[in-house]
Scaffold this active site. Sequence first.
Site, PDB file in Angstrom:
ATOM      1  N   LYS A  26      60.175   9.328  59.407  1.00 48.68           N
ATOM      2  CA  LYS A  26      59.268  10.360  58.880  1.00 48.68           C
ATOM      3  C   LYS A  26      59.347  10.434  57.361  1.00 48.68           C
ATOM      4  O   LYS A  26      58.938  11.426  56.770  1.00 48.68           O
ATOM      5  CB  LYS A  26      59.621  11.727  59.475  1.00 48.68           C
ATOM      6  CG  LYS A  26      59.327  11.875  60.959  1.00 48.68           C
ATOM      7  CD  LYS A  26      57.835  12.025  61.201  1.00 48.68           C
ATOM      8  CE  LYS A  26      57.541  12.372  62.650  1.00 48.68           C
ATOM      9  NZ  LYS A  26      56.079  12.574  62.870  1.00 48.68           N
ATOM     10  N   ARG A  27      59.879   9.403  56.738  1.00 46.39           N
ATOM     11  CA  ARG A  27      60.084   9.365  55.288  1.00 46.39           C
ATOM     12  C   ARG A  27      60.922  10.568  54.830  1.00 46.39           C
ATOM     13  O   ARG A  27      60.747  11.080  53.740  1.00 46.39           O
ATOM     14  CB  ARG A  27      58.736   9.319  54.551  1.00 46.39           C
ATOM     15  CG  ARG A  27      57.861   8.146  54.957  1.00 46.39           C
ATOM     16  CD  ARG A  27      56.487   8.248  54.342  1.00 46.39           C
ATOM     17  NE  ARG A  27      56.472   7.825  52.939  1.00 46.39           N
ATOM     18  CZ  ARG A  27      55.496   8.167  52.084  1.00 46.39           C
ATOM     19  NH1 ARG A  27      54.515   8.956  52.467  1.00 46.39           N
ATOM     20  NH2 ARG A  27      55.540   7.723  50.842  1.00 46.39           N
ATOM     21  N   ALA A  63      59.504  12.692  51.556  1.00 47.72           N
ATOM     22  CA  ALA A  63      58.059  12.798  51.329  1.00 47.72           C
ATOM     23  C   ALA A  63      57.567  14.230  51.423  1.00 47.72           C
ATOM     24  O   ALA A  63      56.358  14.463  51.462  1.00 47.72           O
ATOM     25  CB  ALA A  63      57.313  11.915  52.334  1.00 47.72           C
ATOM     26  N   LEU A  65      57.140  18.195  52.972  1.00 50.33           N
ATOM     27  CA  LEU A  65      57.029  18.949  54.205  1.00 50.33           C
ATOM     28  C   LEU A  65      56.429  18.079  55.305  1.00 50.33           C
ATOM     29  O   LEU A  65      55.473  17.334  55.069  1.00 50.33           O
ATOM     30  CB  LEU A  65      56.145  20.185  53.983  1.00 50.33           C
ATOM     31  CG  LEU A  65      56.064  21.218  55.115  1.00 50.33           C
ATOM     32  CD1 LEU A  65      57.415  21.871  55.364  1.00 50.33           C
ATOM     33  CD2 LEU A  65      55.019  22.279  54.776  1.00 50.33           C
ATOM     34  N   LEU A  67      54.062  17.658  57.679  1.00 51.83           N
ATOM     35  CA  LEU A  67      52.800  18.319  58.008  1.00 51.83           C
ATOM     36  C   LEU A  67      52.437  18.162  59.478  1.00 51.83           C
ATOM     37  O   LEU A  67      51.643  18.945  59.999  1.00 51.83           O
ATOM     38  CB  LEU A  67      51.676  17.763  57.128  1.00 51.83           C
ATOM     39  CG  LEU A  67      51.835  18.027  55.625  1.00 51.83           C
ATOM     40  CD1 LEU A  67      50.666  17.422  54.852  1.00 51.83           C
ATOM     41  CD2 LEU A  67      51.935  19.516  55.346  1.00 51.83           C
ATOM     42  N   GLY A 110      57.964  19.120  48.899  1.00 53.43           N
ATOM     43  CA  GLY A 110      59.229  19.771  49.203  1.00 53.43           C
ATOM     44  C   GLY A 110      60.432  18.927  48.845  1.00 53.43           C
ATOM     45  O   GLY A 110      61.506  19.456  48.537  1.00 53.43           O
ATOM     46  N   GLU A 113      61.060  19.695  45.367  1.00 53.77           N
ATOM     47  CA  GLU A 113      61.628  21.043  45.251  1.00 53.77           C
ATOM     48  C   GLU A 113      63.125  21.030  45.545  1.00 53.77           C
ATOM     49  O   GLU A 113      63.907  21.699  44.852  1.00 53.77           O
ATOM     50  CB  GLU A 113      60.894  21.988  46.201  1.00 53.77           C
ATOM     51  CG  GLU A 113      59.465  22.261  45.749  1.00 53.77           C
ATOM     52  CD  GLU A 113      58.708  23.208  46.653  1.00 53.77           C
ATOM     53  OE1 GLU A 113      58.206  24.231  46.170  1.00 53.77           O
ATOM     54  OE2 GLU A 113      58.614  22.908  47.862  1.00 53.77           O
ATOM     55  N   GLU A 133      50.312  19.206  47.010  1.00 51.24           N
ATOM     56  CA  GLU A 133      49.822  20.461  47.587  1.00 51.24           C
ATOM     57  C   GLU A 133      48.460  20.854  47.014  1.00 51.24           C
ATOM     58  O   GLU A 133      47.598  21.389  47.726  1.00 51.24           O
ATOM     59  CB  GLU A 133      50.833  21.588  47.340  1.00 51.24           C
ATOM     60  CG  GLU A 133      52.120  21.474  48.137  1.00 51.24           C
ATOM     61  CD  GLU A 133      53.187  20.637  47.450  1.00 51.24           C
ATOM     62  OE1 GLU A 133      54.349  20.704  47.878  1.00 51.24           O
ATOM     63  OE2 GLU A 133      52.862  19.900  46.489  1.00 51.24           O
ATOM     64  N   GLY A 141      55.670  26.245  47.860  1.00 50.18           N
ATOM     65  CA  GLY A 141      56.304  27.419  48.445  1.00 50.18           C
ATOM     66  C   GLY A 141      57.813  27.352  48.507  1.00 50.18           C
ATOM     67  O   GLY A 141      58.451  28.247  49.053  1.00 50.18           O
TER      68      GLY A 141
END
Length: 258
Positions: A26-27, A63, A65, A67, A110, A113, A133, A141
Amino acid sequence: MISPSPSLDLEIRKDILLISLNRPEKRNAFNDDLLLSIEKVFDATPKNIKCIIIKGEGKHFSAGLDLSELSQRDVVQGLEHSRMWHRILEKIQFASAPVVACLHGAVVGGGLEVAAACHIRIAEKSTFYALPEGQRGIFVGGGASVRLPKLIGTARMTDMMLTGRIYSAEEGERIGLSQYLVEDGSGMEKGLEIAEKICGNAQLTNYALTHVLPRIEDASHQTGLLMESMMAAIAQDSSEAKQRLQDFLEGRAKKLGE
């Protein structure tokens, strides 16, 4: 130390804790399980740990969040989810030991972040940074709007989100997204080298740099100066500082550059 999730690998090397994001398929995208597992690790970090390294397995650091697991949330649920990110990334920024991020491949959304919450960032040349985003109709967020402007400035973050701009590893080091740039495959070697230097510092100094300095930055001018004076007085009064100074004066300490 036992990992709370198969998505997270843990290893302790003497007084260094290695945390590996382990969702390469999922990277290393973040779902709630991975994020909450990180929180558990930081809540239970052994007291003897003097430095923490975060890295990603596979071709990417993260990578962002995941999604594919993003559920529909109302405003209150969305607020609570963002505040969960804030709570956990605060535990990285104000951890019991300095945190080094070893970056490669995607450091996106993320993932950026999380990297921004760390104290030192080492980027391999494969690293690239983005905040997609803005192109997906959402807003950051996980604390990016607070931490990233301090690293690269508000104008650059605005540009990243308005235009989808991607920064390379070389550009990222130039503007402040990383402090070190290394060849592909050598990030961990550099990370361990830096971690060993951090472990050799006085613990009170490390605490001042990771817990007090960020709060001085957020304080008013006069409050910041007072906090600096208080921290300087506390640090120099410690027995470890006194011994280190004595070692220096008597020629037992290494000189700069040695």
